[in-house]
Scaffold this motif. Structure first.
Motif, PDB file in Angstrom:
ATOM      1  N   GLU A 286       8.841  10.032   3.049  1.00 43.50           N
ATOM      2  CA  GLU A 286      10.161  10.569   2.762  1.00 43.50           C
ATOM      3  C   GLU A 286      11.205  10.353   3.857  1.00 43.50           C
ATOM      4  O   GLU A 286      12.398  10.431   3.578  1.00 43.50           O
ATOM      5  N   ARG A 287      10.790  10.121   5.094  1.00 46.70           N
ATOM      6  CA  ARG A 287      11.742  10.241   6.191  1.00 46.70           C
ATOM      7  C   ARG A 287      12.024   8.913   6.892  1.00 46.70           C
ATOM      8  O   ARG A 287      11.212   7.997   6.839  1.00 46.70           O
ATOM      9  N   PRO A 288      13.173   8.820   7.590  1.00 48.10           N
ATOM     10  CA  PRO A 288      13.475   7.622   8.381  1.00 48.10           C
ATOM     11  C   PRO A 288      12.402   7.404   9.450  1.00 48.10           C
ATOM     12  O   PRO A 288      11.719   8.337   9.876  1.00 48.10           O
ATOM     13  N   ARG A 289      12.288   6.178   9.915  1.00 44.62           N
ATOM     14  CA  ARG A 289      11.221   5.824  10.848  1.00 44.62           C
ATOM     15  C   ARG A 289      11.235   6.667  12.129  1.00 44.62           C
ATOM     16  O   ARG A 289      10.181   6.926  12.710  1.00 44.62           O
ATOM     17  N   LEU A 290      12.387   7.093  12.556  1.00 43.32           N
ATOM     18  CA  LEU A 290      12.462   7.904  13.759  1.00 43.32           C
ATOM     19  C   LEU A 290      11.607   9.162  13.626  1.00 43.32           C
ATOM     20  O   LEU A 290      11.015   9.632  14.604  1.00 43.32           O
ATOM     21  N   HIS A 291      11.521   9.686  12.408  1.00 45.13           N
ATOM     22  CA  HIS A 291      10.751  10.917  12.171  1.00 45.13           C
ATOM     23  C   HIS A 291       9.248  10.648  12.063  1.00 45.13           C
ATOM     24  O   HIS A 291       8.465  11.588  11.990  1.00 45.13           O
ATOM     25  N   TRP A 292       8.843   9.391  12.035  1.00 41.25           N
ATOM     26  CA  TRP A 292       7.409   9.073  12.012  1.00 41.25           C
ATOM     27  C   TRP A 292       6.781   9.295  13.389  1.00 41.25           C
ATOM     28  O   TRP A 292       5.569   9.504  13.505  1.00 41.25           O
ATOM     29  N   VAL A 293       7.631   9.211  14.426  1.00 44.13           N
ATOM     30  CA  VAL A 293       7.092   9.158  15.789  1.00 44.13           C
ATOM     31  C   VAL A 293       6.394  10.449  16.181  1.00 44.13           C
ATOM     32  O   VAL A 293       5.292  10.421  16.754  1.00 44.13           O
ATOM     33  N   ARG A 294       6.995  11.602  15.873  1.00 39.41           N
ATOM     34  CA  ARG A 294       6.422  12.866  16.350  1.00 39.41           C
ATOM     35  C   ARG A 294       5.010  13.104  15.818  1.00 39.41           C
ATOM     36  O   ARG A 294       4.105  13.383  16.616  1.00 39.41           O
ATOM     37  N   PRO A 295       4.752  13.022  14.490  1.00 36.31           N
ATOM     38  CA  PRO A 295       3.373  13.239  14.041  1.00 36.31           C
ATOM     39  C   PRO A 295       2.400  12.183  14.550  1.00 36.31           C
ATOM     40  O   PRO A 295       1.223  12.477  14.768  1.00 36.31           O
ATOM     41  N   ILE A 296       2.904  10.956  14.738  1.00 37.03           N
ATOM     42  CA  ILE A 296       2.026   9.913  15.295  1.00 37.03           C
ATOM     43  C   ILE A 296       1.621  10.269  16.723  1.00 37.03           C
ATOM     44  O   ILE A 296       0.445  10.174  17.102  1.00 37.03           O
ATOM     45  N   LEU A 297       2.582  10.715  17.539  1.00 40.12           N
ATOM     46  CA  LEU A 297       2.264  11.104  18.916  1.00 40.12           C
ATOM     47  C   LEU A 297       1.324  12.299  18.945  1.00 40.12           C
ATOM     48  O   LEU A 297       0.394  12.352  19.769  1.00 40.12           O
TER      49      LEU A 297
END
Length: 327
Positions: A286-297
């Motif tokens: 659902e979210r822009p790629r910038l928002h992928w970073v936090r759960p990945i980290l």
């Protein structure tokens, strides 16, 4: 173990829109060599499943105690389990589905396995896959450790519950914690079993597991939906599964005040791991790629989630369509 020494057993045969298969499924339940209580429960399907079951039960004369019932409204898989387990009188609950076929020795083999493994609170088995016509239809189901506990869930880094169609459990797995939270029962029950003891997957093939367009697993994995929506549907459903399973585990753990040490650490890891997995999938969906970073980290720092999070990090650099999602 003789039949006289065996603990009481209840077969919960849960069915929904299974009018093509319910006869074979119920005949297989009747064919069990150990006397059982058999409760046939229909999840308010609008077809003839319930009527056929009623007819068969009315004509049955044998060593099992058999009844048939129907929910007033459609409940879904986990809520159907919640509605029927309290009706069972058995110390061992054997789950059956209205589209599968149990081999006659299934209950006997289940009781023998519980007797030989007193720490095991829940078990499943291998199976023979069949299609809607009853023809062989090989299916892959990853083997589980033998036996396994909470640590195996952490090491796997994913949902590794026993296959719901093959599950049998000591009733304390349900009674100790109450109704299941979330939409699916097999992973929640497997984790409950691991909280109280051990899980076991038997290598024996004890059922014929049917795959067809209306089966639960076909819906879960969107097998019969168009490719452009299948991945999205799988993501949406898996997000609910991870969150529901985590919620159930959390509420069960709160009822074990003495849970500490390694067991407590395993529970905390599983809760974090499953919620990170749900958040990661939601971000990708659902979210822009910038928002992928936090759960990945978060995943890269969480035991049990590191491998999948590293794989997911690579998706930051590829188009959404490459991973089956629309841009």
């Amino acid at each position: 173990m003789t039949h006289a020494d065996a603990p009481s057993v209840t077969i919960l045969l849960l069915c929904h829109k299974d009018e093509r298969f319910i006869r074979a499924s119920l005949e297989a339940a009747f064919a069990q060599t150990v006397p059982c209580e058999i409760i046939v429960s229909n999840d308010c399907s609008g077809d003839r499943t319930f009527d056929i079951a009623q007819e068969m039960v009315a004509q049955y004369h044998g060593h099992h105690r058999v009844s048939v019932r129907r929910n007033e409204r459609n409940l879904g898989v986990a809520e159907h389990v919640n509605a029927t387990v309290p009706l069972a009188s058995g110390e061992i609950i054997v789950m059956m589905a209205g589209d599968d076929i149990a081999y006659p020795h299934r209950v006997a083999a289940t009781l023998d396995a519980f007797a030989r493994n007193p720490r095991v609170t829940i078990l499943g088995s291998d199976f023979d896959g069949i299609d809607e016509e009853g023809r062989a239809h090989p299916l892959r189901f990853r083997p589980r450790p033998d036996p396994f506990g909470l640590d195996a869930f952490v090491q796997a880094g994913r949902l590794i519950g026993l296959l719901g169609a093959t599950i049998a459990f000591r009733r304390e797995v349900f009674d100790r914690f109450g109704p299941i939270l979330g939409p699916i029962e097999d992973n929640a029950l497997s984790l409950r079993g691991a909280l109280l003891g051990q899980c076991l997957q038997l290598q024996d093939k004890l059922i014929q597991y049917r795959q067809h367009a209306g089966s639960v697993s076909a819906g879960v994995f969107a097998r019969n939906e168009s490719q452009d929506v299948a991945m999205r549907r799988r993501y949406e459903r898996t997000i609910r599964f991870y969150r529901g399973t985590a919620d159930d585990l959390e509420q069960c753990a709160t009822q074990l005040p003495d849970l500490a040490g390694e067991g407590r650490r395993h529970v905390d890891d599983i809760l974090a791991m499953y919620r990170i997995e749900a958040d990661s999938r939601e971000a990708l969906l659902e979210r822009p790629r910038l928002h992928w970073v936090r759960p990945i980290l978060r995943g890269l720092m969480q035991r049990g989630a590191r491998r999948k999070s590293a794989e997911r990090a690579l998706k930051l650099f590829v188009p959404r369509r490459w991973i089956g999602l629309r841009a």
